[in-house]
Design a protein around this motif. Structure first.
Motif, PDB file in Angstrom:
ATOM      1  N   HIS A 137      25.347 -42.783  40.834  1.00 49.09           N
ATOM      2  CA  HIS A 137      24.295 -43.460  41.597  1.00 49.09           C
ATOM      3  C   HIS A 137      24.793 -43.985  42.930  1.00 49.09           C
ATOM      4  O   HIS A 137      24.024 -44.067  43.895  1.00 49.09           O
ATOM      5  N   LEU A 140      24.368 -41.315  45.870  1.00 45.75           N
ATOM      6  CA  LEU A 140      23.089 -40.681  46.188  1.00 45.75           C
ATOM      7  C   LEU A 140      22.735 -40.815  47.675  1.00 45.75           C
ATOM      8  O   LEU A 140      22.338 -39.839  48.325  1.00 45.75           O
ATOM      9  N   ILE A 141      22.872 -42.020  48.227  1.00 45.29           N
ATOM     10  CA  ILE A 141      22.512 -42.219  49.638  1.00 45.29           C
ATOM     11  C   ILE A 141      23.464 -41.469  50.568  1.00 45.29           C
ATOM     12  O   ILE A 141      23.006 -40.762  51.485  1.00 45.29           O
ATOM     13  N   PHE A 144      22.624 -37.768  50.228  1.00 45.20           N
ATOM     14  CA  PHE A 144      21.333 -37.456  50.833  1.00 45.20           C
ATOM     15  C   PHE A 144      21.464 -37.377  52.353  1.00 45.20           C
ATOM     16  O   PHE A 144      20.910 -36.473  52.997  1.00 45.20           O
ATOM     17  N   SER A 162      26.665 -30.445  44.288  1.00 45.12           N
ATOM     18  CA  SER A 162      26.784 -31.736  43.598  1.00 45.12           C
ATOM     19  C   SER A 162      27.304 -31.546  42.175  1.00 45.12           C
ATOM     20  O   SER A 162      28.172 -32.292  41.704  1.00 45.12           O
ATOM     21  N   ILE A 229      18.931 -36.716  38.060  1.00 50.32           N
ATOM     22  CA  ILE A 229      18.991 -37.573  39.243  1.00 50.32           C
ATOM     23  C   ILE A 229      19.068 -36.761  40.527  1.00 50.32           C
ATOM     24  O   ILE A 229      18.319 -36.996  41.479  1.00 50.32           O
ATOM     25  N   PHE A 230      19.979 -35.794  40.589  1.00 55.23           N
ATOM     26  CA  PHE A 230      20.147 -35.017  41.810  1.00 55.23           C
ATOM     27  C   PHE A 230      18.907 -34.176  42.120  1.00 55.23           C
ATOM     28  O   PHE A 230      18.505 -34.053  43.277  1.00 55.23           O
ATOM     29  N   ASN A 232      15.810 -34.779  41.250  1.00 49.34           N
ATOM     30  CA  ASN A 232      14.720 -35.667  41.655  1.00 49.34           C
ATOM     31  C   ASN A 232      14.940 -36.241  43.051  1.00 49.34           C
ATOM     32  O   ASN A 232      13.974 -36.569  43.755  1.00 49.34           O
ATOM     33  N   THR A 233      16.202 -36.339  43.496  1.00 46.68           N
ATOM     34  CA  THR A 233      16.517 -36.925  44.804  1.00 46.68           C
ATOM     35  C   THR A 233      16.511 -35.887  45.920  1.00 46.68           C
ATOM     36  O   THR A 233      15.981 -36.142  47.006  1.00 46.68           O
ATOM     37  N   PHE A 234      17.075 -34.713  45.649  1.00 50.66           N
ATOM     38  CA  PHE A 234      17.290 -33.731  46.714  1.00 50.66           C
ATOM     39  C   PHE A 234      16.213 -32.644  46.789  1.00 50.66           C
ATOM     40  O   PHE A 234      16.111 -31.960  47.802  1.00 50.66           O
ATOM     41  N   SER A 236      12.202 -31.431  46.507  1.00 48.01           N
ATOM     42  CA  SER A 236      10.782 -31.807  46.482  1.00 48.01           C
ATOM     43  C   SER A 236       9.860 -30.600  46.359  1.00 48.01           C
ATOM     44  O   SER A 236       8.694 -30.741  45.987  1.00 48.01           O
TER      45      SER A 236
END
Length: 294
Positions: A137, A140-141, A144, A162, A229-230, A232-234, A236
């Protein structure tokens, strides 16, 4: 003679008692194992029944009750209308590519660290081991921002990179004990015969480590397949989403199709469950080989 004859019945009784004790122990052991297996299978059975119900049955019937009318159309709906077929294929190829890269790269790093003498090998190994302590976690920022600057946001390469980066340390750690124990005589004989380093690795060392490589591959597959997590974050775009986030398509602002969610979860579980059952012996073999040799 009388003393010896009197002792024989006592010895026979002791052997019978020992046999009865062992039988009772085995019965208790199998009983415990059956109970543990039933507890482990309970979520799968519940999920199967859950996936064959509609919303009313999900909330009004007991969890383990059979659906009144099994709704197999839930599976057809999520596969066609829910875009699950695309998510499933994305999960398959991303998992395979990331797993293959991780296993090959980790094997090369482990071989270089354990079988070659060069300055900085311990430092490099230490860097990989320290990476195991970095929480996912917290990255993530920065990740991104990095992927956004390089144009990799909403691209499957962001997931693959990742997965490889975060799975490399644990894969190297599993391989270390096995590689340290490989007999150097085989490599020395190959060098005397004029074998190059690259050929020696791919033709000799790589096949010798097949069991432990299979273990690391299965562990990586399970992680990559279930990762959320990855993705859902990276990601769309629906074109690159995987099954773990595809389930969100059936969660609406006002209504949620619980039967479709159950069907999606069942579809996502089956491939990795079948793979684990088929290759479970390889996992035990690889772990046992690494622990004994290390």
């Amino acid at each position: 003679m009388t003393t010896i004859d009197a002792g024989r019945p006592l010895a026979g009784m002791a052997r019978r008692r020992t046999g009865v004790g062992r039988s009772l122990g085995m019965v208790l052991l199998y009983a415990v194992l059956i109970i543990v297996a039933a507890v482990q299978l309970f979520p799968l059975v519940w999920l199967l029944f859950f996936s064959l119900k509609n919303n009313q049955e999900v909330f009004n019937l007991p969890p383990l009750s059979l659906p009144m009318n099994p709704r197999w159309e839930n599976y057809e709906k999520v596969w066609s209308a829910g875009n699950i077929d695309v998510y499933f294929l994305n999960s398959v190829w991303i998992t395979i590519v990331a797993t293959a890269l991780t296993v090959v790269l980790a094997s090369l790093v482990t071989y270089a660290v354990t079988r070659m003498r060069w300055k900085g090998s311990k430092f490099v190994l230490g860097l990989f081991m320290v990476a195991m302590m970095i929480p996912v976690h917290s990255t993530l920022i920065p990740l991104f921002s990095l992927f956004n600057d390089t144009g990799l946001i909403n691209h499957p390469l962001a997931l693959i990179l990742s997965y490889v980066a975060f799975n490399m340390p644990i894969t190297i750690m599993i391989l270390l004990g096995f590689y340290y124990a490989l007999p150097r005589e085989v490599e020395e004989a190959a060098i005397i015969d004029g074998c190059s380093v690259n050929r020696m690795y791919f033709r000799i060392v790589f096949p010798m480590t097949a069991s432990v490589l299979a273990t690391t591959a299965i562990i990586n597959m399970i992680y990559n397949w279930n990762e959320f997590i990855f993705v859902n974050t990276f990601i769309s775009s629906d074109a690159y989403k995987t099954l773990t986030v595809g389930v969100q398509n059936f969660i609406g602002q006002y209504t949620t199709d619980w039967g479709a969610i159950g069907a999606t979860l069942m579809i996502s579980i089956l491939p990795i469950l079948i793979t684990f059952l088929v290759l479970s012996d390889r996992i035990v073999e690889g772990i046992a080989a690494g622990s004994v040799k290390g």
